[in-house]
Design a protein around this motif. Structure first.
Motif, PDB file in Angstrom:
ATOM      1  N   ASN A   1       0.847  -1.198   0.000  1.00  0.00           N
ATOM      2  CA  ASN A   1       0.000   0.000   0.000  1.00  0.00           C
ATOM      3  C   ASN A   1       0.886   1.252   0.000  1.00  0.00           C
ATOM      4  OD1 ASN A   1      -1.718   2.157   0.577  1.00  0.00           O
ATOM      5  ND2 ASN A   1      -3.061   0.917   1.868  1.00  0.00           N
ATOM      6  N   PRO A   2       1.113   1.855  -1.180  1.00  0.00           N
ATOM      7  CA  PRO A   2       2.026   3.010  -1.252  1.00  0.00           C
ATOM      8  C   PRO A   2       1.497   4.246  -0.526  1.00  0.00           C
ATOM      9  CG  PRO A   2       0.899   2.701  -3.339  1.00  0.00           C
ATOM     10  CD  PRO A   2       0.539   1.528  -2.499  1.00  0.00           C
ATOM     11  N   GLN A   3       0.188   4.377  -0.419  1.00  0.00           N
ATOM     12  CA  GLN A   3      -0.369   5.563   0.239  1.00  0.00           C
ATOM     13  C   GLN A   3       0.002   5.595   1.712  1.00  0.00           C
ATOM     14  OE1 GLN A   3      -2.020   7.915  -1.733  1.00  0.00           O
ATOM     15  NE2 GLN A   3      -1.571   9.165   0.082  1.00  0.00           N
ATOM     16  N   LEU A   4       0.076   4.418   2.342  1.00  0.00           N
ATOM     17  CA  LEU A   4       0.494   4.359   3.742  1.00  0.00           C
ATOM     18  C   LEU A   4       1.942   4.826   3.891  1.00  0.00           C
ATOM     19  CD1 LEU A   4      -1.065   0.953   4.917  1.00  0.00           C
ATOM     20  CD2 LEU A   4      -1.775   3.262   5.595  1.00  0.00           C
ATOM     21  N   VAL A   5       2.784   4.475   2.912  1.00  0.00           N
ATOM     22  CA  VAL A   5       4.189   4.903   2.950  1.00  0.00           C
ATOM     23  C   VAL A   5       4.271   6.427   2.842  1.00  0.00           C
ATOM     24  CG1 VAL A   5       6.438   4.755   1.812  1.00  0.00           C
ATOM     25  CG2 VAL A   5       4.993   2.726   1.999  1.00  0.00           C
ATOM     26  N   VAL A   6       3.448   6.999   1.983  1.00  0.00           N
ATOM     27  CA  VAL A   6       3.427   8.457   1.854  1.00  0.00           C
ATOM     28  C   VAL A   6       2.988   9.099   3.167  1.00  0.00           C
ATOM     29  CG1 VAL A   6       2.334  10.410   0.685  1.00  0.00           C
ATOM     30  CG2 VAL A   6       3.023   8.388  -0.637  1.00  0.00           C
ATOM     31  N   GLU A   7       1.943   8.566   3.781  1.00  0.00           N
ATOM     32  CA  GLU A   7       1.460   9.115   5.050  1.00  0.00           C
ATOM     33  C   GLU A   7       2.523   8.991   6.140  1.00  0.00           C
ATOM     34  OE1 GLU A   7      -2.258   7.322   6.080  1.00  0.00           O
ATOM     35  OE2 GLU A   7      -3.159   7.717   4.108  1.00  0.00           O
ATOM     36  N   LEU A   8       3.208   7.852   6.151  1.00  0.00           N
ATOM     37  CA  LEU A   8       4.279   7.670   7.134  1.00  0.00           C
ATOM     38  C   LEU A   8       5.404   8.675   6.898  1.00  0.00           C
ATOM     39  CD1 LEU A   8       5.718   6.133   9.403  1.00  0.00           C
ATOM     40  CD2 LEU A   8       6.576   4.537   7.664  1.00  0.00           C
ATOM     41  N   SER A   9       5.743   8.910   5.642  1.00  0.00           N
ATOM     42  CA  SER A   9       6.824   9.847   5.324  1.00  0.00           C
ATOM     43  C   SER A   9       6.488  11.258   5.788  1.00  0.00           C
ATOM     44  CB  SER A   9       7.098   9.836   3.814  1.00  0.00           C
ATOM     45  OG  SER A   9       7.507   8.548   3.394  1.00  0.00           O
ATOM     46  N   VAL A  10       5.243  11.642   5.646  1.00  0.00           N
ATOM     47  CA  VAL A  10       4.821  12.954   6.126  1.00  0.00           C
ATOM     48  C   VAL A  10       5.005  13.044   7.638  1.00  0.00           C
ATOM     49  CG1 VAL A  10       2.849  14.501   6.426  1.00  0.00           C
ATOM     50  CG2 VAL A  10       3.222  13.371   4.220  1.00  0.00           C
ATOM     51  N   GLN A  11       4.597  12.006   8.348  1.00  0.00           N
ATOM     52  CA  GLN A  11       4.739  11.993   9.801  1.00  0.00           C
ATOM     53  C   GLN A  11       6.212  12.003  10.211  1.00  0.00           C
ATOM     54  OE1 GLN A  11       2.380  12.197  12.211  1.00  0.00           O
ATOM     55  NE2 GLN A  11       0.805  12.481  10.631  1.00  0.00           N
ATOM     56  N   LEU A  12       7.041  11.255   9.496  1.00  0.00           N
ATOM     57  CA  LEU A  12       8.475  11.226   9.802  1.00  0.00           C
ATOM     58  C   LEU A  12       9.101  12.604   9.592  1.00  0.00           C
ATOM     59  CD1 LEU A  12       9.429   7.817   8.152  1.00  0.00           C
ATOM     60  CD2 LEU A  12       9.463   8.328  10.604  1.00  0.00           C
ATOM     61  N   HIS A  13       8.714  13.253   8.515  1.00  0.00           N
ATOM     62  CA  HIS A  13       9.242  14.594   8.235  1.00  0.00           C
ATOM     63  C   HIS A  13       8.833  15.568   9.343  1.00  0.00           C
ATOM     64  CE1 HIS A  13      10.147  18.396   6.356  1.00  0.00           C
ATOM     65  NE2 HIS A  13       8.869  18.700   6.239  1.00  0.00           N
ATOM     66  N   GLN A  14       7.600  15.512   9.767  1.00  0.00           N
ATOM     67  CA  GLN A  14       7.132  16.407  10.828  1.00  0.00           C
ATOM     68  C   GLN A  14       7.848  16.142  12.141  1.00  0.00           C
ATOM     69  OE1 GLN A  14       2.894  15.782  10.830  1.00  0.00           O
ATOM     70  NE2 GLN A  14       2.534  17.134   9.064  1.00  0.00           N
ATOM     71  N   ALA A  15       8.324  14.921  12.318  1.00  0.00           N
ATOM     72  CA  ALA A  15       9.058  14.573  13.537  1.00  0.00           C
ATOM     73  C   ALA A  15      10.558  14.816  13.396  1.00  0.00           C
ATOM     74  CB  ALA A  15       8.813  13.103  13.888  1.00  0.00           C
ATOM     75  N   GLY A  16      10.986  15.350  12.236  1.00  0.00           N
ATOM     76  CA  GLY A  16      12.399  15.630  12.027  1.00  0.00           C
ATOM     77  C   GLY A  16      13.197  14.444  11.547  1.00  0.00           C
ATOM     78  N   ARG A  17      12.536  13.339  11.217  1.00  0.00           N
ATOM     79  CA  ARG A  17      13.232  12.136  10.754  1.00  0.00           C
ATOM     80  C   ARG A  17      13.231  12.133   9.225  1.00  0.00           C
ATOM     81  NH1 ARG A  17      10.260   7.704  14.569  1.00  0.00           N
ATOM     82  NH2 ARG A  17      11.452   6.248  13.286  1.00  0.00           N
ATOM     83  N   ASN A  18      13.925  13.124   8.678  1.00  0.00           N
ATOM     84  CA  ASN A  18      13.845  13.386   7.245  1.00  0.00           C
ATOM     85  C   ASN A  18      14.526  12.321   6.398  1.00  0.00           C
ATOM     86  OD1 ASN A  18      12.512  16.092   7.261  1.00  0.00           O
ATOM     87  ND2 ASN A  18      14.291  16.582   8.521  1.00  0.00           N
ATOM     88  N   GLU A  19      15.637  11.798   6.852  1.00  0.00           N
ATOM     89  CA  GLU A  19      16.323  10.778   6.063  1.00  0.00           C
ATOM     90  C   GLU A  19      15.460   9.527   5.931  1.00  0.00           C
ATOM     91  OE1 GLU A  19      20.702   8.682   5.616  1.00  0.00           O
ATOM     92  OE2 GLU A  19      20.320  10.082   7.255  1.00  0.00           O
ATOM     93  N   GLU A  20      14.796   9.135   7.009  1.00  0.00           N
ATOM     94  CA  GLU A  20      13.894   7.980   6.943  1.00  0.00           C
ATOM     95  C   GLU A  20      12.736   8.256   5.991  1.00  0.00           C
ATOM     96  OE1 GLU A  20      12.953   5.984  10.816  1.00  0.00           O
ATOM     97  OE2 GLU A  20      14.089   7.692  11.623  1.00  0.00           O
ATOM     98  N   ALA A  21      12.202   9.482   6.043  1.00  0.00           N
ATOM     99  CA  ALA A  21      11.082   9.836   5.180  1.00  0.00           C
ATOM    100  C   ALA A  21      11.479   9.775   3.713  1.00  0.00           C
ATOM    101  CB  ALA A  21      10.586  11.236   5.525  1.00  0.00           C
TER     102      ALA A  21
END
Length: 291
Positions: free
Chosen positions: A222-242
């Protein structure tokens, strides 16, 4: 040459010195270099030196204080400083003469004398960024501190940029920089930043992120879940993971998640800015996919 006379504590670039304010001038040398220019209207050779010093003081505003001593009216000051020829220039630092010259000199030689005692470019950028850090204006301080670190990597520039990155919740790059700080610079400030990093990393592991990670483990396609997770990671400052998660999608399909993966990837890269090393690395990977 008729510089404006004022008290040096007002942070002027050029002042006239007399018996009443000479001690303030000496005190000012505890904060910045003071260049004392002993001149006389009776000595034509003084004018060239005075003109060069005036131009340099205006061009390098804030880097040194030009203190002009008119020996026609301030003979006692000239005698106190044991001036034997005109023009004479003394560079004061920490209340003491540390350099200088007597007699007319070419502008290039005068600039060479000044540059030995003026702060380097990275120091000026660091000084400019410090009040911005103090008031939490991390976005404005960031490019200054990146430039300072590019010019000179030392404990001061590493720790200042780390503080700024932590203020912006960019834990990944902050952790990398802390790893480059030498033992000699691992002082109380360093230890405080290490603690701040740990707290930031703990706060970055949010319930929303854990929930999305669990959902992805159950729905790996499910690619949409990956996109949603990336947004959350970015907001938490975990940009490399996102960015890594999004790049995994883009490598398989450039229009993954109906184009949302590409848009989110580019939004994060843009938000990090052109000088961010993580953004630069993933930007190159993205361009390799296109070309």
């Amino acid at each position: 040459m008729q510089p404006t006379q004022a008290a040096p504590e007002a942070q002027e670039t050029i002042i006239n010195v007399n018996a009443q304010n000479v001690q303030q001038v000496v005190d000012a040398s505890m904060r910045m270099p003071v260049v004392m220019n002993f001149h006389s209207t009776q000595v034509p050779e003084c004018q060239g030196v005075s003109d060069t010093l005036t131009a340099e003081a205006r061009a390098r505003a804030g880097q040194f204080l030009l203190a002009n001593v008119n020996c026609d009216s301030e003979m006692e000051l000239a005698q106190y400083f044991r001036i034997q020829a005109l023009p004479t220039v003394l560079v004061l630092s920490q209340g003491q003469p540390v350099d200088g010259f007597a007699g007319p000199q070419e502008p290039a030689m005068i600039r060479q004398v000044l540059e030995k005692h003026l702060p380097a470019g990275w120091q000026l950028k660091l000084q400019e960024a410090q009040p911005l850090l103090a008031k939490g204006d991390f976005d404005t301080a960031l490019p200054l501190l990146r430039e300072a670190l590019a010019e000179e990597q030392n404990g001061d520039t590493l720790l200042a940029l780390t503080e700024c990155l932590l203020g912006l919740k960019r834990a990944d790059e902050a952790e990398t920089l802390l790893g480059q700080v030498g033992l000699a610079d691992q002082d109380g400030r360093y230890q405080g930043l290490v603690s701040q990093l740990e707290l930031l990393k703990e706060a970055a592991d949010t319930p929303e992120i854990r929930t999305l990670q669990q959902q992805i483990s159950e729905q790996p396609d499910n690619p949409q879940l990956v996109v949603e997770l990336s947004v959350q990671l970015h907001q938490a400052g975990r940009n490399e993971e996102a960015l890594e998660a999004l790049m995994g999608l883009l490598k398989r399909q450039l229009d993954a998640a109906d184009g949302d993966a590409r848009k989110t990837f580019l939004d994060i890269v843009k938000a990090l800015g052109p000088a961010d090393p993580t953004a630069a690395a993933y930007r190159r990977q993205f361009y390799s996919l296109l070309y």
